[in-house]
Each structure stands twice: as structure tokens, then as C-alpha cells.
Design a protein around this motif. Structure first.
Motif, PDB file in Angstrom:
ATOM      1  N   LEU A 282       0.310  -4.461   8.513  1.00  0.00           N
ATOM      2  CA  LEU A 282       0.766  -3.636   7.397  1.00  0.00           C
ATOM      3  C   LEU A 282       2.193  -3.131   7.577  1.00  0.00           C
ATOM      4  O   LEU A 282       2.735  -2.468   6.720  1.00  0.00           O
ATOM      5  CB  LEU A 282      -0.147  -2.426   7.211  1.00  0.00           C
TER       6      LEU A 282
ATOM      7  N   ARG B 132       5.905  -2.841   7.306  1.00  0.00           N
ATOM      8  CA  ARG B 132       7.016  -3.377   6.504  1.00  0.00           C
ATOM      9  C   ARG B 132       7.897  -2.214   6.065  1.00  0.00           C
ATOM     10  O   ARG B 132       7.524  -1.055   6.264  1.00  0.00           O
ATOM     11  CB  ARG B 132       6.510  -4.162   5.306  1.00  0.00           C
TER      12      ARG B 132
ATOM     13  N   GLN C  98       6.780   1.406   4.485  1.00  0.00           N
ATOM     14  CA  GLN C  98       5.415   1.746   4.905  1.00  0.00           C
ATOM     15  C   GLN C  98       5.446   2.939   5.862  1.00  0.00           C
ATOM     16  O   GLN C  98       6.393   3.098   6.629  1.00  0.00           O
ATOM     17  CB  GLN C  98       4.807   0.531   5.608  1.00  0.00           C
TER      18      GLN C  98
ATOM     19  N   ALA D  21       0.231   1.377  11.914  1.00  0.00           N
ATOM     20  CA  ALA D  21       0.566   1.486  10.497  1.00  0.00           C
ATOM     21  C   ALA D  21      -0.373   2.469   9.823  1.00  0.00           C
ATOM     22  O   ALA D  21      -1.558   2.513  10.118  1.00  0.00           O
ATOM     23  CB  ALA D  21       0.468   0.115   9.829  1.00  0.00           C
ATOM     24  N   LYS D  22       0.158   3.283   8.933  1.00  0.00           N
ATOM     25  CA  LYS D  22      -0.662   4.153   8.094  1.00  0.00           C
ATOM     26  C   LYS D  22      -0.839   3.490   6.740  1.00  0.00           C
ATOM     27  O   LYS D  22      -0.011   2.701   6.325  1.00  0.00           O
ATOM     28  CB  LYS D  22       0.046   5.491   7.871  1.00  0.00           C
ATOM     29  N   HIS D  23      -1.917   3.830   6.049  1.00  0.00           N
ATOM     30  CA  HIS D  23      -1.980   3.414   4.653  1.00  0.00           C
ATOM     31  C   HIS D  23      -2.582   4.565   3.869  1.00  0.00           C
ATOM     32  O   HIS D  23      -3.219   5.453   4.424  1.00  0.00           O
ATOM     33  CB  HIS D  23      -2.787   2.128   4.483  1.00  0.00           C
ATOM     34  N   ASP D  24      -2.394   4.547   2.523  1.00  0.00           N
ATOM     35  CA  ASP D  24      -2.903   5.669   1.734  1.00  0.00           C
ATOM     36  C   ASP D  24      -4.244   5.293   1.112  1.00  0.00           C
ATOM     37  O   ASP D  24      -4.786   4.221   1.370  1.00  0.00           O
ATOM     38  CB  ASP D  24      -1.885   6.091   0.674  1.00  0.00           C
ATOM     39  N   GLU D  25      -4.796   6.212   0.281  1.00  0.00           N
ATOM     40  CA  GLU D  25      -6.116   5.966  -0.291  1.00  0.00           C
ATOM     41  C   GLU D  25      -6.007   5.320  -1.663  1.00  0.00           C
ATOM     42  O   GLU D  25      -6.970   5.271  -2.397  1.00  0.00           O
ATOM     43  CB  GLU D  25      -6.907   7.271  -0.335  1.00  0.00           C
ATOM     44  N   GLU D  26      -4.796   4.841  -2.011  1.00  0.00           N
ATOM     45  CA  GLU D  26      -4.638   4.221  -3.331  1.00  0.00           C
ATOM     46  C   GLU D  26      -4.800   2.718  -3.219  1.00  0.00           C
ATOM     47  O   GLU D  26      -3.839   1.977  -3.094  1.00  0.00           O
ATOM     48  CB  GLU D  26      -3.274   4.608  -3.919  1.00  0.00           C
ATOM     49  N   TYR D  27      -6.075   2.293  -3.275  1.00  0.00           N
ATOM     50  CA  TYR D  27      -6.357   0.870  -3.152  1.00  0.00           C
ATOM     51  C   TYR D  27      -6.148   0.213  -4.504  1.00  0.00           C
ATOM     52  O   TYR D  27      -6.401   0.818  -5.546  1.00  0.00           O
ATOM     53  CB  TYR D  27      -7.790   0.671  -2.658  1.00  0.00           C
ATOM     54  N   MET D  28      -5.665  -1.031  -4.499  1.00  0.00           N
ATOM     55  CA  MET D  28      -5.292  -1.696  -5.742  1.00  0.00           C
ATOM     56  C   MET D  28      -5.497  -3.187  -5.586  1.00  0.00           C
ATOM     57  O   MET D  28      -5.154  -3.749  -4.551  1.00  0.00           O
ATOM     58  CB  MET D  28      -3.795  -1.450  -5.984  1.00  0.00           C
ATOM     59  N   PRO D  29      -6.021  -3.845  -6.646  1.00  0.00           N
ATOM     60  CA  PRO D  29      -6.045  -5.309  -6.597  1.00  0.00           C
ATOM     61  C   PRO D  29      -4.614  -5.831  -6.647  1.00  0.00           C
ATOM     62  O   PRO D  29      -3.745  -5.186  -7.234  1.00  0.00           O
ATOM     63  CB  PRO D  29      -6.801  -5.706  -7.866  1.00  0.00           C
ATOM     64  N   PRO D  30      -4.345  -7.023  -6.051  1.00  0.00           N
ATOM     65  CA  PRO D  30      -2.970  -7.538  -5.977  1.00  0.00           C
ATOM     66  C   PRO D  30      -2.308  -7.687  -7.345  1.00  0.00           C
ATOM     67  O   PRO D  30      -1.117  -7.418  -7.481  1.00  0.00           O
ATOM     68  CB  PRO D  30      -3.122  -8.898  -5.296  1.00  0.00           C
TER      69      PRO D  30
ATOM     70  N   ILE E 111      -2.675  -5.914 -10.047  1.00  0.00           N
ATOM     71  CA  ILE E 111      -2.207  -4.630 -10.576  1.00  0.00           C
ATOM     72  C   ILE E 111      -0.954  -4.177  -9.829  1.00  0.00           C
ATOM     73  O   ILE E 111       0.010  -3.697 -10.425  1.00  0.00           O
ATOM     74  CB  ILE E 111      -3.323  -3.580 -10.496  1.00  0.00           C
ATOM     75  N   ALA E 112      -0.968  -4.386  -8.507  1.00  0.00           N
ATOM     76  CA  ALA E 112       0.206  -4.009  -7.714  1.00  0.00           C
ATOM     77  C   ALA E 112       1.429  -4.779  -8.193  1.00  0.00           C
ATOM     78  O   ALA E 112       2.522  -4.225  -8.316  1.00  0.00           O
ATOM     79  CB  ALA E 112      -0.065  -4.294  -6.240  1.00  0.00           C
TER      80      ALA E 112
END
Lengths: 151, 248
Positions: free
Chosen positions: A96, A98, A101, A122-131, A133-134
Motif C-alpha cells: 500500500l 505510495r 498514503q 502502511a496505514k489505510h482508512d475505513e473508506e473502502y471503495m470498489p476500483p 468508483i475510485a
């Protein structure tokens, strides 16, 4: 209510309350140890100790990543949008990783204020998204950016 | 306000009949929902734009993590009820549910580790969220150990009730750990006050598998509590009637 039960409620509630308060104060006192990482601002103001193992966390600055072509060495800057800290690392970065990030790097600060890291997470947030939509969001952002500059 | 429901809930006989009626229904509807939610989530829900397929472990991780905390909330309330009103069913609940909650906590910790390796780059880090959930697991282990090691059953019930109530302090710490401190763990997926920050085709299977796990565990809990009630009330008349009725 029966007076015995009333008394029990008061006793139990006050025990939990006092223990909670005590624990709260302990955690408040240990806040610096419970925090997983120092922010770049804390490092810049000298709050973070030098040449002791510590973690620093922030966003990877866009365009700051330099890779060595021959080795796994990489250097980049992280920021909390106030201060910046340079990080040097030799090893495999998480998938993750990059620019833009959030990451957490563990290592030691040297005399120049650079963090020589032995581990990068790497950290990530709780906003999951299908590719798709991203992608659409990214496109919309580019469009609005270009329309802003043209007007 | 009428308190009859409260007294009914405390009656072993009433509970036994209630659980006989609902335990299996809850268990099997839980199994069905769990299968639907997990298969949908693992097989058909869209992948995440950053994490790809490794995001899918959320469909196991989040239900287990929420359940582990809910079970402990139940333990704490039961402990309080037992210490104040001496209700007979409260220690039955604690004894039966603690191992289930511990299991949920283990699943949450393990699935979290498996998720953490490909995304964060590490199995484990001592951040506030991970550590406080580990403490939750240890609290469950403490409850189970004390329940089983004390010879004096009356004392054991009282001791685990005290731990259950005191351990409640850990729940807000788990919940707010990601807000109070810098952590590697991201903030909550499901919030009570706002819609989840992901599209419906991602969160609907998650909701279904969470609901399924709750019903599944509720069914298991009722079955375990039935056994425990029979054992504790074996000298009372209604248990003898039940045994005669079942024709064993």
C-alpha cells in the motif's frame, strides 16, 4: 427499591467509577507511550528523542520518493501538513506504500533529523471503495481541477 | 412500569422453556445468514481499490470484533444484575457466554493479523486498538479460569461477576482507542451516527454476516445456558417434570 439493593448499586457504581478514573489518569499520564508514533511536528520541535528507537507517522509527500536503482534503498518525506521529516529505508515496502498514503516508520533519528528506518508500515482508512468508483472519483477530481485552471 | 418481564427473565424454568422454543431457530437462521453474508462478501462483493482482495477479510473480522465486545457488554450487565439483585440466571449467562465471547475475540485477533500482514506490512503492532482487544481476550480468559478453578461455586459466581463488571471499563477504551491516540488501526467501519463510508454492495453483506453471527452465537448461548440451568436446578421439581416429559 430495597435499601440493601440501593446500597449495593451505589457501592458497585462507585468502585467502577473510581477504577475507571484511576485508569483514565494512568492512560493520560502514559499518553506519549500509548501513541504509536510521533508526528513530524513533534520531531521538528525536538519532542522526539534522538538516537532512540521510535516511530514516526505521516503522509508520504507527493514527488518526494527517491529509489536507488541498484539497491532496495529508498528515501522519502512524510508530513502532517505542518512539518516534514525525511525517512531513509532499505528493504521491501508494503504494497500500500505510495505517495499520498499514510505510513508509520520505525527507526532512529540521526543528527540531521532524518529518520533511519528499519521498518515501514502502511496505514489505510475505513473508506473502502470498489476500483471503478475510485477511478470515477479520480476523474471527477481531474475534471474539476482542469476546469478551475481554464477559467 | 411493570417489572414482570424482569422477574420472568430471572426464572430458570421460564428461561428453559423460552430457550427450548427459540435456541434452534436462532442458531439455524444465524447459520443461513452467516453463509449468505460470508459467501457474498468473499465471492461476489467488489474488491477494494487500494487493498484488492485482501479487503474481503473484513467480512469475518468486523462481525467477530463487534460480537466480542457485545458479549462482554452482556457479561458486565449480567455481573451487575447478579451483584445487586442476586438473580439466578445472571451467573448462568456469564458462565455460558464467556467462552463464546473469547472465541469471537480470538477470531477477531487472528483475522486482524492475517489482514494486517498484506496491508500494513506486519502481523502485529502494539498500538492502542490491538492491545486493548488483546486485553479483552485476557479478561475473557480470566473469567473462564476463575469460574472453573474455584471449588466453591457460590464464590466463583460472585468473583466472575466482579471481574465482568470491572472489565466493562475496557469497552470504551477499545471503542475510542482509535480516536484518543495515534494508532495503526483505522477508525470504525460501522458507526451508530452516520452511514458507513462505503457503497451498499460492500456493507450490506457485512451487515448480513454480522447479524448472522449474532443469531448463531445467541442460539449457541441459549443451548449452553439450558444445559447449565438443568445442572444447577437438578433438584427442583420442574426439572424432574421436564425429564419425565422427555421420556428418558
Amino acid at each position: 427499591m430495597h435499601p440493601v439493593r440501593k446500597k449495593r448499586i451505589i457501592v458497585i457504581s462507585s468502585i467502577v467509577l473510581v477504577l475507571g478514573l484511576a485508569l483514565g489518569l494512568v492512560m493520560y499520564a502514559l499518553q506519549q507511550n500509548i501513541n504509536l508514533f510521533y508526528s513530524p511536528t513533534q520531531i521538528a520541535t525536538g519532542e522526539a528523542p534522538e538516537s532512540i528507537m521510535l516511530r514516526a507517522g505521516g503522509m508520504v509527500v507527493e514527488g518526494s520518493v527517491h529509489r536507488n536503482n541498484k539497491t532496495l534503498a529508498v528515501s522519502f518525506e512524510i508530513t502532517d501538513f505542518v512539518e516534514k521529516v525525511r525517512v531513509e529505508y532499505k528493504g521491501i515496502l508494503p504494497d500500500l506504500f505510495r505517495e499520498g498514503q499514510g505510513i508509520v516508520a520505525q527507526g532512529k533519528l540521526n543528527a540531521e533529523g532524518t529518520l533511519v528506518a528499519s521498518e515501514v508500515l502502511a496505514k489505510h482508512d475505513e473508506e473502502y471503495m470498489p476500483p471503478e468508483i475510485a477511478e470515477a472519483l479520480e476523474k471527477a477530481k481531474l475534471n474539476s481541477a482542469s476546469s478551475n485552471t481554464s477559467y | 412500569m411493570s417489572w414482570t418481564w424482569f422477574h420472568k427473565l430471572g426464572s430458570p424454568k421460564w428461561f428453559f422453556q423460552f430457550a427450548s422454543r427459540w435456541a434452534l431457530a436462532s442458531f439455524w437462521s444465524g447459520v443461513v445468514l452467516l453463509l449468505v453474508g460470508v459467501i457474498w462478501g468473499l465471492g461476489f462483493a467488489p474488491e477494494d481499490y487500494q487493498q484488492g482482495n485482501s479487503f474481503r477479510i473484513i467480512y469475518i473480522h468486523v462481525p467477530a470484533a463487534i460480537l466480542a465486545q457485545s458479549c462482554y457488554l452482556g457479561l458486565g450487565i449480567a455481573g451487575f444484575v447478579f451483584l445487586v439483585w442476586q438473580m439466578k440466571m445472571a451467573p448462568v449467562f456469564i458462565k455460558s457466554v464467556a467462552p463464546l465471547g473469547a472465541l469471537a475475540a480470538v477470531i477477531a485477533l487472528l483475522s486482524g493479523a492475517i489482514w494486517g500482514k498484506p496491508t500494513w506490512g506486519t502481523w502485529w503492532v502494539w498500538d492502542a486498538r490491538l492491545t486493548s482487544v488483546l486485553v479483552l481476550f485476557l479478561l475473557y480468559m480470566g473469567v473462564i479460569a476463575i469460574q472453573n478453578s474455584l471449588e466453591d461455586k457460590v464464590l466463583a459466581d460472585k468473583a466472575v461477576a466482579v471481574i465482568s463488571v470491572v472489565g466493562l471499563i475496557n469497552l470504551p477504551i477499545i471503542k475510542y482507542s482509535v480516536e484518543w491516540w495515534n494508532t495503526l488501526h483505522q477508525p470504525a467501519t460501522f458507526k451508530l451516527t452516520e452511514a458507513p463510508a462505503m457503497p451498499i454492495e460492500m456493507w450490506l453483506p457485512l451487515l448480513i454476516s454480522s447479524l448472522g453471527l449474532y443469531l448463531f452465537i445467541a442460539g449457541l448461548a441459549m443451548l449452553r445456558m439450558k444445559t447449565e440451568v438443568l445442572n444447577r436446578e437438578r433438584r427442583s421439581g420442574w426439572v424432574k417434570d421436564e425429564v419425565l416429559k422427555s421420556g428418558v
